[in-house]
Design a protein around this motif. Structure first.
Motif, PDB file in Angstrom:
ATOM      1  N   ILE A   1      13.485   3.330   9.759  1.00  0.00           N
ATOM      2  CA  ILE A   1      14.303   2.423   8.953  1.00  0.00           C
ATOM      3  C   ILE A   1      14.323   2.954   7.529  1.00  0.00           C
ATOM      4  N   LYS A   2      15.508   3.123   6.974  1.00  0.00           N
ATOM      5  CA  LYS A   2      15.635   3.569   5.594  1.00  0.00           C
ATOM      6  C   LYS A   2      16.443   2.540   4.819  1.00  0.00           C
ATOM      7  N   THR A   3      15.839   1.980   3.786  1.00  0.00           N
ATOM      8  CA  THR A   3      16.498   1.028   2.908  1.00  0.00           C
ATOM      9  C   THR A   3      16.675   1.722   1.568  1.00  0.00           C
ATOM     10  N   GLU A   4      17.914   1.777   1.088  1.00  0.00           N
ATOM     11  CA  GLU A   4      18.157   2.526  -0.139  1.00  0.00           C
ATOM     12  C   GLU A   4      19.261   1.923  -0.985  1.00  0.00           C
ATOM     13  N   GLN A   5      19.187   2.229  -2.251  1.00  0.00           N
ATOM     14  CA  GLN A   5      20.266   1.929  -3.182  1.00  0.00           C
ATOM     15  C   GLN A   5      20.972   3.262  -3.385  1.00  0.00           C
ATOM     16  N   SER A   6      22.005   3.502  -2.599  1.00  0.00           N
ATOM     17  CA  SER A   6      22.693   4.792  -2.637  1.00  0.00           C
ATOM     18  C   SER A   6      23.686   4.837  -3.791  1.00  0.00           C
ATOM     19  N   PHE A   7      24.275   6.005  -3.969  1.00  0.00           N
ATOM     20  CA  PHE A   7      25.279   6.180  -5.020  1.00  0.00           C
ATOM     21  C   PHE A   7      26.454   5.227  -4.803  1.00  0.00           C
ATOM     22  N   VAL A   8      26.867   5.056  -3.553  1.00  0.00           N
ATOM     23  CA  VAL A   8      27.977   4.144  -3.231  1.00  0.00           C
ATOM     24  C   VAL A   8      27.606   2.710  -3.606  1.00  0.00           C
ATOM     25  N   ASP A   9      26.356   2.312  -3.331  1.00  0.00           N
ATOM     26  CA  ASP A   9      25.906   0.968  -3.699  1.00  0.00           C
ATOM     27  C   ASP A   9      25.919   0.774  -5.213  1.00  0.00           C
ATOM     28  N   ILE A  10      25.560   1.813  -5.953  1.00  0.00           N
ATOM     29  CA  ILE A  10      25.588   1.737  -7.414  1.00  0.00           C
ATOM     30  C   ILE A  10      27.015   1.583  -7.917  1.00  0.00           C
ATOM     31  N   VAL A  11      27.952   2.323  -7.317  1.00  0.00           N
ATOM     32  CA  VAL A  11      29.359   2.210  -7.717  1.00  0.00           C
ATOM     33  C   VAL A  11      29.889   0.813  -7.401  1.00  0.00           C
ATOM     34  N   ILE A  12      29.547   0.290  -6.219  1.00  0.00           N
ATOM     35  CA  ILE A  12      29.966  -1.076  -5.870  1.00  0.00           C
ATOM     36  C   ILE A  12      29.374  -2.067  -6.863  1.00  0.00           C
ATOM     37  N   GLY A  13      28.091  -1.895  -7.179  1.00  0.00           N
ATOM     38  CA  GLY A  13      27.423  -2.784  -8.123  1.00  0.00           C
ATOM     39  C   GLY A  13      28.015  -2.725  -9.522  1.00  0.00           C
ATOM     40  N   PHE A  14      28.556  -1.575  -9.892  1.00  0.00           N
ATOM     41  CA  PHE A  14      29.201  -1.450 -11.196  1.00  0.00           C
ATOM     42  C   PHE A  14      30.365  -2.433 -11.311  1.00  0.00           C
ATOM     43  N   PHE A  15      31.104  -2.612 -10.214  1.00  0.00           N
ATOM     44  CA  PHE A  15      32.257  -3.507 -10.238  1.00  0.00           C
ATOM     45  C   PHE A  15      31.902  -4.957  -9.903  1.00  0.00           C
ATOM     46  N   THR A  16      30.894  -5.172  -9.053  1.00  0.00           N
ATOM     47  CA  THR A  16      30.553  -6.534  -8.640  1.00  0.00           C
ATOM     48  C   THR A  16      29.398  -7.128  -9.437  1.00  0.00           C
ATOM     49  N   GLY A  17      28.710  -6.295 -10.221  1.00  0.00           N
ATOM     50  CA  GLY A  17      27.557  -6.772 -10.979  1.00  0.00           C
ATOM     51  C   GLY A  17      27.909  -7.804 -12.025  1.00  0.00           C
ATOM     52  N   ILE A  18      29.143  -7.789 -12.489  1.00  0.00           N
ATOM     53  CA  ILE A  18      29.561  -8.755 -13.512  1.00  0.00           C
ATOM     54  C   ILE A  18      29.511 -10.191 -12.978  1.00  0.00           C
ATOM     55  N   VAL A  19      29.631 -10.338 -11.648  1.00  0.00           N
ATOM     56  CA  VAL A  19      29.525 -11.663 -11.038  1.00  0.00           C
ATOM     57  C   VAL A  19      28.197 -11.781 -10.277  1.00  0.00           C
ATOM     58  N   THR A  20      27.229 -10.958 -10.645  1.00  0.00           N
ATOM     59  CA  THR A  20      25.854 -10.941 -10.146  1.00  0.00           C
ATOM     60  C   THR A  20      25.724 -10.623  -8.661  1.00  0.00           C
ATOM     61  N   VAL A  21      26.688  -9.906  -8.083  1.00  0.00           N
ATOM     62  CA  VAL A  21      26.618  -9.515  -6.680  1.00  0.00           C
ATOM     63  C   VAL A  21      26.192  -8.055  -6.607  1.00  0.00           C
ATOM     64  N   GLY A  22      25.221  -7.768  -5.751  1.00  0.00           N
ATOM     65  CA  GLY A  22      24.748  -6.397  -5.580  1.00  0.00           C
ATOM     66  C   GLY A  22      24.533  -6.098  -4.102  1.00  0.00           C
ATOM     67  N   CYS A  23      24.279  -4.848  -3.780  1.00  0.00           N
ATOM     68  CA  CYS A  23      24.077  -4.488  -2.376  1.00  0.00           C
ATOM     69  C   CYS A  23      23.115  -3.323  -2.258  1.00  0.00           C
ATOM     70  N   ARG A  24      22.632  -3.114  -1.028  1.00  0.00           N
ATOM     71  CA  ARG A  24      21.831  -1.956  -0.663  1.00  0.00           C
ATOM     72  C   ARG A  24      22.146  -1.597   0.770  1.00  0.00           C
ATOM     73  N   SER A  25      21.921  -0.349   1.134  1.00  0.00           N
ATOM     74  CA  SER A  25      22.214   0.128   2.488  1.00  0.00           C
ATOM     75  C   SER A  25      20.955   0.130   3.322  1.00  0.00           C
ATOM     76  N   VAL A  26      21.085  -0.307   4.575  1.00  0.00           N
ATOM     77  CA  VAL A  26      19.982  -0.298   5.523  1.00  0.00           C
ATOM     78  C   VAL A  26      20.428   0.570   6.710  1.00  0.00           C
ATOM     79  N   THR A  27      19.660   1.634   7.005  1.00  0.00           N
ATOM     80  CA  THR A  27      19.999   2.574   8.057  1.00  0.00           C
ATOM     81  C   THR A  27      18.856   2.633   9.071  1.00  0.00           C
ATOM     82  N   VAL A  28      19.183   2.484  10.354  1.00  0.00           N
ATOM     83  CA  VAL A  28      18.205   2.646  11.423  1.00  0.00           C
ATOM     84  C   VAL A  28      18.613   3.871  12.231  1.00  0.00           C
ATOM     85  N   THR A  29      17.707   4.848  12.305  1.00  0.00           N
ATOM     86  CA  THR A  29      17.935   6.060  13.097  1.00  0.00           C
ATOM     87  C   THR A  29      17.025   6.003  14.309  1.00  0.00           C
ATOM     88  N   LYS A  30      17.637   6.142  15.502  1.00  0.00           N
ATOM     89  CA  LYS A  30      16.864   6.064  16.744  1.00  0.00           C
ATOM     90  C   LYS A  30      16.681   7.429  17.348  1.00  0.00           C
TER      91      LYS A  30
END
Length: 97
Positions: free
Chosen positions: A68-97
């Motif tokens: 399981i990899k939980t990360e704040q990727s570059f894409v999440d940072i870019v999304i947060g740049f636009f949604t952070g003004i309304v206090t919304v943020g995100c992170r990516s969760v990846t499961v590799t089997k």
């Protein structure tokens, strides 16, 4: 002076882009293949309240060994740049089997 400002801006960009954080959890012997399931976890109020629930056990399915990899990727940072003004943020969760 202009060179100093350019160097300062470049240094700030390097620090911001290098700031991606990741946590890796190995379950069992870790991933044995390359099957990947990736979802995005959304939060409001600067990460205090989750909007959706990500269940990594469901993402892993019947796999006994996975990573399981939980990360704040570059894409999440870019999304947060636009949604952070309304206090919304995100992170990516990846499961590799």
């Amino acid at each position: 002076m202009k060179r100093f400002v350019s160097l300062l801006v470049l240094s700030a960009l390097i620090l911001v882009l290098a700031g991606c954080a990741a946590h890796t959890h190995i379950v069992g012997n870790g991933a044995q293949g390359n099957a990947i399931d990736k979802q995005r976890q959304w939060y409001v109020l600067w990460g205090l309240v989750p909007i959706n629930n990500i269940d990594t056990k469901t993402m892993a399915g019947n796999a006994v060994d996975y990573t399981i990899k939980t990360e704040q990727s570059f894409v999440d940072i870019v999304i947060g740049f636009f949604t952070g003004i309304v206090t919304v943020g995100c992170r990516s969760v990846t499961v590799t089997k």
